[in-house]
Design an enzyme around this catalytic site. Sequence first.
Site, mmCIF file in Angstrom:
data_model
loop_
_atom_site.group_PDB
_atom_site.id
_atom_site.type_symbol
_atom_site.label_atom_id
_atom_site.label_comp_id
_atom_site.label_asym_id
_atom_site.label_seq_id
_atom_site.Cartn_x
_atom_site.Cartn_y
_atom_site.Cartn_z
ATOM 1 N N LYS A 212 0.831 -1.210 0.000
ATOM 2 C CA LYS A 212 0.000 0.000 0.000
ATOM 3 C C LYS A 212 0.869 1.265 0.000
ATOM 4 O O LYS A 212 0.636 2.217 -0.751
ATOM 5 C CB LYS A 212 -0.915 -0.026 1.229
ATOM 6 C CG LYS A 212 -1.623 1.263 1.515
ATOM 7 C CD LYS A 212 -2.621 1.594 0.429
ATOM 8 C CE LYS A 212 -3.030 3.031 0.495
ATOM 9 N NZ LYS A 212 -4.433 3.244 0.452
ATOM 10 N N CYS A 266 -3.564 10.848 1.825
ATOM 11 C CA CYS A 266 -2.898 9.576 1.517
ATOM 12 C C CYS A 266 -1.516 9.800 0.916
ATOM 13 O O CYS A 266 -0.504 9.451 1.511
ATOM 14 C CB CYS A 266 -3.742 8.786 0.519
ATOM 15 S SG CYS A 266 -5.446 8.673 1.012
HETATM 16 N N1 SAJ Z 1 -2.016 15.020 -8.367
HETATM 17 C C1 SAJ Z 1 -1.198 15.778 -9.191
HETATM 18 N N2 SAJ Z 1 -0.911 15.300 -10.436
HETATM 19 C C2 SAJ Z 1 -1.408 14.111 -10.895
HETATM 20 C C3 SAJ Z 1 -2.229 13.344 -10.050
HETATM 21 C C4 SAJ Z 1 -2.518 13.827 -8.793
HETATM 22 O O1 SAJ Z 1 -0.739 16.867 -8.810
HETATM 23 O O2 SAJ Z 1 -1.107 13.771 -12.044
HETATM 24 C C5 SAJ Z 1 -2.341 15.510 -7.020
HETATM 25 C C6 SAJ Z 1 -3.825 15.770 -6.811
HETATM 26 O O3 SAJ Z 1 -4.197 17.025 -7.283
HETATM 27 C C7 SAJ Z 1 -3.950 15.622 -5.310
HETATM 28 C C8 SAJ Z 1 -2.913 14.555 -4.978
HETATM 29 O O4 SAJ Z 1 -2.041 14.489 -6.085
HETATM 30 O O5 SAJ Z 1 -3.594 16.828 -4.664
HETATM 31 C C9 SAJ Z 1 -3.487 13.179 -4.699
HETATM 32 O O6 SAJ Z 1 -4.545 12.867 -5.616
HETATM 33 P P1 SAJ Z 1 -4.708 11.428 -6.287
HETATM 34 O O7 SAJ Z 1 -5.871 11.467 -7.174
HETATM 35 O O8 SAJ Z 1 -3.427 11.021 -6.895
HETATM 36 O O9 SAJ Z 1 -4.909 10.444 -5.072
HETATM 37 P P2 SAJ Z 1 -5.880 10.336 -3.782
HETATM 38 O O10 SAJ Z 1 -5.133 10.866 -2.616
HETATM 39 O O11 SAJ Z 1 -7.226 10.875 -4.046
HETATM 40 O O12 SAJ Z 1 -6.010 8.714 -3.684
HETATM 41 C C10 SAJ Z 1 -4.831 7.922 -3.633
HETATM 42 C C11 SAJ Z 1 -4.974 6.758 -4.634
HETATM 43 N N3 SAJ Z 1 -3.689 6.070 -4.783
HETATM 44 C C12 SAJ Z 1 -3.143 5.830 -6.002
HETATM 45 O O13 SAJ Z 1 -3.656 6.190 -7.031
HETATM 46 C C13 SAJ Z 1 -1.864 5.054 -6.011
HETATM 47 C C14 SAJ Z 1 -6.051 5.774 -4.150
HETATM 48 O O14 SAJ Z 1 -6.113 4.638 -5.003
HETATM 49 C C15 SAJ Z 1 -5.740 5.318 -2.710
HETATM 50 O O15 SAJ Z 1 -6.722 4.423 -2.211
HETATM 51 C C16 SAJ Z 1 -5.757 6.571 -1.838
HETATM 52 O O16 SAJ Z 1 -4.684 7.433 -2.297
HETATM 53 C C17 SAJ Z 1 -5.542 6.141 -0.395
HETATM 54 O O17 SAJ Z 1 -6.530 6.095 0.348
HETATM 55 O O18 SAJ Z 1 -4.419 5.785 -0.035
#
Ligand code: SAJ
Length: 408
Positions: A212, A266
């Site tokens: 994870k 996360c």
């Molecule tokens: N972000 C960027 N650029 C990107 C993608 C995301 O700047 O290309 C930023 C987003 O704006 C945000 C942050 O990253 O601020 C996190 O967003 P996210 O969509 O990447 O992830 P979370 O936090 O909503 O959910 C993640 C997911 N993990 C992965 O994709 C590996 C989800 O599957 C997990 O279950 C969740 O964390 C968790 O609970 O751990």
Amino acid sequence: MEFNTISVIGLGYIGLPTAAVFASRKKQVIGVDINQQAVDTINEGNIHIVEPDLDMVVRATVTEGYLKATTIPEPADAFLIAVPTPFKSDHIPDLSYIEAACKAIAPVLAKNNLVVLESTSPVGATEQLASWLAALRPDLSFPQQFGENSDIRIAHCPERVLPGHVLTELVLNDRVIGGMTSKCSDMAASLYKTFVKGECIITNARTAEMCKLTENSFRDVNIAFANELSIICDKLAINVWELIQLANRHPRVNILQPGPGVGGHCIAVDPWFIVSKTPAEARLIHAARKVNDSKPFWILDKIVAKAKRFKNPIIGCLGITFKANIDDIRESPALRIVQQLIKMNVGEVVVCEPNLHRRFLEFSLYCLDEVLEKADILVVLVDHDEFKSISGDALKEKVVIDSRGILK
Ligand code: SAJ
């Protein structure tokens, strides 16, 4: 093994959907939370968090009598622990919520029960949970002393659902199941197969914990790469979004998107669980955290530099949530930037956030048209759908800082 009664400890963003999905499969579910208000809300068939379609499932399962919430644990066949695992000020994991959950369930634990830790946890947390429970219930045997013959089975099955898509991902995603013994794993797998349509893949508890953390660290490192590229490209007068689009045409390149930083509870948190365990080795993971944590300040510096051109600039900020099309502001870099701008008093700050109500915030919210009309400097902080259709005309004569690369 037949699971008739399932108890979920912690009814937040993960626990409540998980409880509701078990209940929708006609299992008797007892949800436990220390927050009396959340418990009352759920028992009325309502929800205290925002997640698409969750309200319908909770209402239906509460009405049909499959789901109920309480503050005091009751006996069950399986206990799922889905409590927060934040870190302390020095990035050291804080397992106090897991310890509190152990203390809460210990009095009702019985022979043949399964205990599953779902919370994202540092490596070793499942073993720690097992030893807390063993100390609290010396009359029962646990896998760390009695292996396959233990009275209680313990496993780690981390959630990996994406906020906003929780109900579908809970069912469709593959699930990593890390039991303390093979019997623990088998029992946990049979529990999750109640609703999981993805594969339930068995490993040990430590690998499941690390798996994870690895998933979220992988994403953090990839976003840090994109954020670093955006700073390099800014210096070299190259459009980073065009660059990434072009590079991603390569069949083995898949760079994520730069932004104002990484938020949420996360990705901005979990990599620290690896860093704090192995600080000398986790150099890249640590560096990525620093790159992403510093990005809001880089954006702030840009805004302040542009503001110097004006006497009393009006700075329009678009979005304060941690990512697009949600109402969650936890660890939001966009919110941090807005709060800092207000504190620094560089100009008048007018904010538009279509997914939130003004009453939750210490500053006022404006509608998009108002912000577009007023702002001298326009800063895009979140790529909400509403902002993607802003016309070029509306941006004329404005200084634009688009941290998400969505404006034409
Ligand atoms: N972000 C960027 N650029 C990107 C993608 C995301 O700047 O290309 C930023 C987003 O704006 C945000 C942050 O990253 O601020 C996190 O967003 P996210 O969509 O990447 O992830 P979370 O936090 O909503 O959910 C993640 C997911 N993990 C992965 O994709 C590996 C989800 O599957 C997990 O279950 C969740 O964390 C968790 O609970 O751990």
